[in-house]
Write a protein that holds these residues in place. Sequence first.
Motif, PDB file in Angstrom:
ATOM      1  N   ALA A 153       0.828  -1.205   0.000  1.00  0.00           N
ATOM      2  CA  ALA A 153       0.000   0.000   0.000  1.00  0.00           C
ATOM      3  C   ALA A 153       0.864   1.257   0.000  1.00  0.00           C
ATOM      4  CB  ALA A 153      -0.927  -0.007   1.216  1.00  0.00           C
ATOM      5  N   VAL A 154       1.892   1.260   0.838  1.00  0.00           N
ATOM      6  CA  VAL A 154       2.802   2.410   0.875  1.00  0.00           C
ATOM      7  C   VAL A 154       3.493   2.584  -0.467  1.00  0.00           C
ATOM      8  CG1 VAL A 154       4.905   3.334   1.926  1.00  0.00           C
ATOM      9  CG2 VAL A 154       3.174   2.244   3.365  1.00  0.00           C
ATOM     10  N   PHE A 155       3.935   1.478  -1.054  1.00  0.00           N
ATOM     11  CA  PHE A 155       4.604   1.519  -2.353  1.00  0.00           C
ATOM     12  C   PHE A 155       3.709   2.190  -3.400  1.00  0.00           C
ATOM     13  CE2 PHE A 155       5.994  -0.266  -6.423  1.00  0.00           C
ATOM     14  CZ  PHE A 155       7.380  -0.147  -6.338  1.00  0.00           C
ATOM     15  N   GLN A 156       2.410   1.927  -3.323  1.00  0.00           N
ATOM     16  CA  GLN A 156       1.477   2.510  -4.287  1.00  0.00           C
ATOM     17  C   GLN A 156       1.215   3.990  -4.015  1.00  0.00           C
ATOM     18  OE1 GLN A 156      -1.960   0.199  -5.557  1.00  0.00           O
ATOM     19  NE2 GLN A 156      -1.244  -1.552  -4.352  1.00  0.00           N
ATOM     20  N   LEU A 234       7.934   6.777  11.003  1.00  0.00           N
ATOM     21  CA  LEU A 234       7.090   5.589  10.856  1.00  0.00           C
ATOM     22  C   LEU A 234       6.137   5.483  12.037  1.00  0.00           C
ATOM     23  CD1 LEU A 234       9.907   3.143   9.728  1.00  0.00           C
ATOM     24  CD2 LEU A 234       8.012   3.929   8.296  1.00  0.00           C
ATOM     25  N   ALA A 235       4.887   5.197  11.751  1.00  0.00           N
ATOM     26  CA  ALA A 235       3.882   5.123  12.809  1.00  0.00           C
ATOM     27  C   ALA A 235       2.922   3.971  12.539  1.00  0.00           C
ATOM     28  CB  ALA A 235       3.109   6.438  12.892  1.00  0.00           C
ATOM     29  N   VAL A 236       2.199   3.570  13.589  1.00  0.00           N
ATOM     30  CA  VAL A 236       1.201   2.494  13.492  1.00  0.00           C
ATOM     31  C   VAL A 236      -0.143   3.025  13.966  1.00  0.00           C
ATOM     32  CG1 VAL A 236       0.462   0.253  14.412  1.00  0.00           C
ATOM     33  CG2 VAL A 236       2.852   0.619  13.783  1.00  0.00           C
ATOM     34  N   LEU A 237      -1.194   2.673  13.248  1.00  0.00           N
ATOM     35  CA  LEU A 237      -2.549   3.039  13.628  1.00  0.00           C
ATOM     36  C   LEU A 237      -3.407   1.775  13.533  1.00  0.00           C
ATOM     37  CD1 LEU A 237      -3.880   5.723  14.436  1.00  0.00           C
ATOM     38  CD2 LEU A 237      -4.536   6.040  12.028  1.00  0.00           C
ATOM     39  N   VAL A 238      -4.137   1.481  14.584  1.00  0.00           N
ATOM     40  CA  VAL A 238      -4.989   0.294  14.584  1.00  0.00           C
ATOM     41  C   VAL A 238      -6.268   0.583  13.804  1.00  0.00           C
ATOM     42  CG1 VAL A 238      -6.327  -1.319  16.000  1.00  0.00           C
ATOM     43  CG2 VAL A 238      -4.065  -0.543  16.767  1.00  0.00           C
ATOM     44  N   HIS A 239      -6.564  -0.299  12.870  1.00  0.00           N
ATOM     45  CA  HIS A 239      -7.731  -0.157  11.996  1.00  0.00           C
ATOM     46  C   HIS A 239      -8.328  -1.557  11.828  1.00  0.00           C
ATOM     47  CE1 HIS A 239     -10.275   0.949   8.668  1.00  0.00           C
ATOM     48  NE2 HIS A 239      -9.572   0.272   7.782  1.00  0.00           N
ATOM     49  N   VAL A 244      -8.372   0.104   4.978  1.00  0.00           N
ATOM     50  CA  VAL A 244      -7.234   0.955   4.630  1.00  0.00           C
ATOM     51  C   VAL A 244      -5.972   0.172   4.972  1.00  0.00           C
ATOM     52  CG1 VAL A 244      -6.026   3.115   5.105  1.00  0.00           C
ATOM     53  CG2 VAL A 244      -8.527   3.057   5.093  1.00  0.00           C
ATOM     54  N   HIS A 245      -5.141  -0.094   3.979  1.00  0.00           N
ATOM     55  CA  HIS A 245      -3.998  -0.975   4.211  1.00  0.00           C
ATOM     56  C   HIS A 245      -2.740  -0.255   4.638  1.00  0.00           C
ATOM     57  CE1 HIS A 245      -6.476  -4.233   3.089  1.00  0.00           C
ATOM     58  NE2 HIS A 245      -6.699  -3.755   1.894  1.00  0.00           N
ATOM     59  N   SER A 246      -2.640   1.028   4.379  1.00  0.00           N
ATOM     60  CA  SER A 246      -1.614   1.910   4.936  1.00  0.00           C
ATOM     61  C   SER A 246      -1.740   3.272   4.281  1.00  0.00           C
ATOM     62  CB  SER A 246      -0.189   1.357   4.771  1.00  0.00           C
ATOM     63  OG  SER A 246       0.094   0.424   5.798  1.00  0.00           O
ATOM     64  N   MET A 247      -1.020   4.258   4.829  1.00  0.00           N
ATOM     65  CA  MET A 247      -1.149   5.637   4.365  1.00  0.00           C
ATOM     66  C   MET A 247       0.209   6.328   4.325  1.00  0.00           C
ATOM     67  SD  MET A 247      -4.502   6.663   6.635  1.00  0.00           S
ATOM     68  CE  MET A 247      -4.111   5.590   8.024  1.00  0.00           C
ATOM     69  N   LEU A 293     -15.069   4.411   8.521  1.00  0.00           N
ATOM     70  CA  LEU A 293     -13.750   3.864   8.804  1.00  0.00           C
ATOM     71  C   LEU A 293     -13.333   4.291  10.209  1.00  0.00           C
ATOM     72  CD1 LEU A 293     -12.054   4.659   5.379  1.00  0.00           C
ATOM     73  CD2 LEU A 293     -12.974   2.460   6.146  1.00  0.00           C
ATOM     74  N   GLU A 294     -12.837   3.347  10.997  1.00  0.00           N
ATOM     75  CA  GLU A 294     -12.500   3.615  12.398  1.00  0.00           C
ATOM     76  C   GLU A 294     -11.027   3.325  12.667  1.00  0.00           C
ATOM     77  OE1 GLU A 294     -15.248   1.031  14.352  1.00  0.00           O
ATOM     78  OE2 GLU A 294     -16.883   2.509  14.293  1.00  0.00           O
TER      79      GLU A 294
END
Length: 386
Positions: A153-156, A234-239, A244-247, A293-294
Amino acid sequence: MVKRVTVLGATGSVGTSTLDLIERNPHAFEVVALTANCDVEKLAAAAIRTRARCAVVADETCLPALQERLAGSGVEAMGGAHSVCDVARMGADWTMAAIVGSAGLKPVMAALEAGGTVALANKESLVSAGEVMMAAARAHGATLLPVDSEHNAVFQCLDRTAPKGVRRIILTASGGPFRSTPKEAMRAITPAQAVAHPNWSMGAKISVDSATMMNKGLELIEAFHLFPVAAEQLAVLVHAQSVVHSMVEYVDGSVLAQLGTPDMRTPIAFALAWPERMETPCPALDLAAVGKLEFENPDLDRFPALALAIDVLKAGGARPAILNAANEVAVAAFLAGRIGFLEIAAISADTLSRYDPAAPETLDAVLAIDEEARLYAAERVKDCVA
């Protein structure tokens, strides 16, 4: 143009998903080689269906059974870890690196040295040997494509032409099956509960890593090597919905996200067809049905494995290799019923506290550190059992 492909770890969840896509497009791909540890029946059947040039079992004791199963098929049977590396060097245009664990390190290096495109699903390659692997990719002109849904996802979403414009890379995490489980209740968690992931279909080891959130910590370390950002970016968000696979967040406030249904065939297809795209059988994402989306911040107290990985990322050196090795030993012991769920992170932390070698500069050095760290972790497992 027909793309020549090799699948390392063809009988696992990622490998079978890769073959599903290849078999749906038989005229677009030529299968050079398929490998497995010792699942002879599944490997042989896949090799025959795809008309692979050769099939390899890493466990050489399984070779006679593979030879018998492939007799008269025209598929060459090979055995042993050295043979897995040999076929990784055979010059495929595209190689799926999906061997789980440290067993995948040498085959990944062999594939990179061959100079083709390597689709990376073996996270240990960059966690344990990130500097060494990335140097090899540069030296041999290999292209490394991430297959993990988050890194893909990040790569895209990442604008590689302007890395200074990136503020943060945010990896999303499902939170696993125990996202809302009180910490004290986690002591009684069983292996069967831990491998029952609510969203993704994965192997037992990766499912346990997701349950402890170690998986997300290891992915942070991977992302550090894959993308041009500092550890602090770099960060982590619980979903929990896994939509949403990453941002990627940019300095102007824009946030680009990649969305899709939780099906590994989507990121695999992106890597398989890159730089083009290909159709998949994955269901279309229905945002109206999703509704909203949460997101929430990860609880580092309840998931100490993630906190441990964040510290290891910042420390660098040999620490990631030690963490990965200790975690593998601890997860195996948990799955065997020898230790409790909460002891997985504790054993990893204890191993890191007792073993601190110099940073490795070669793959052999990484493997030596991995082996030593496993001994330390195994000692702690024995203490827990006793």
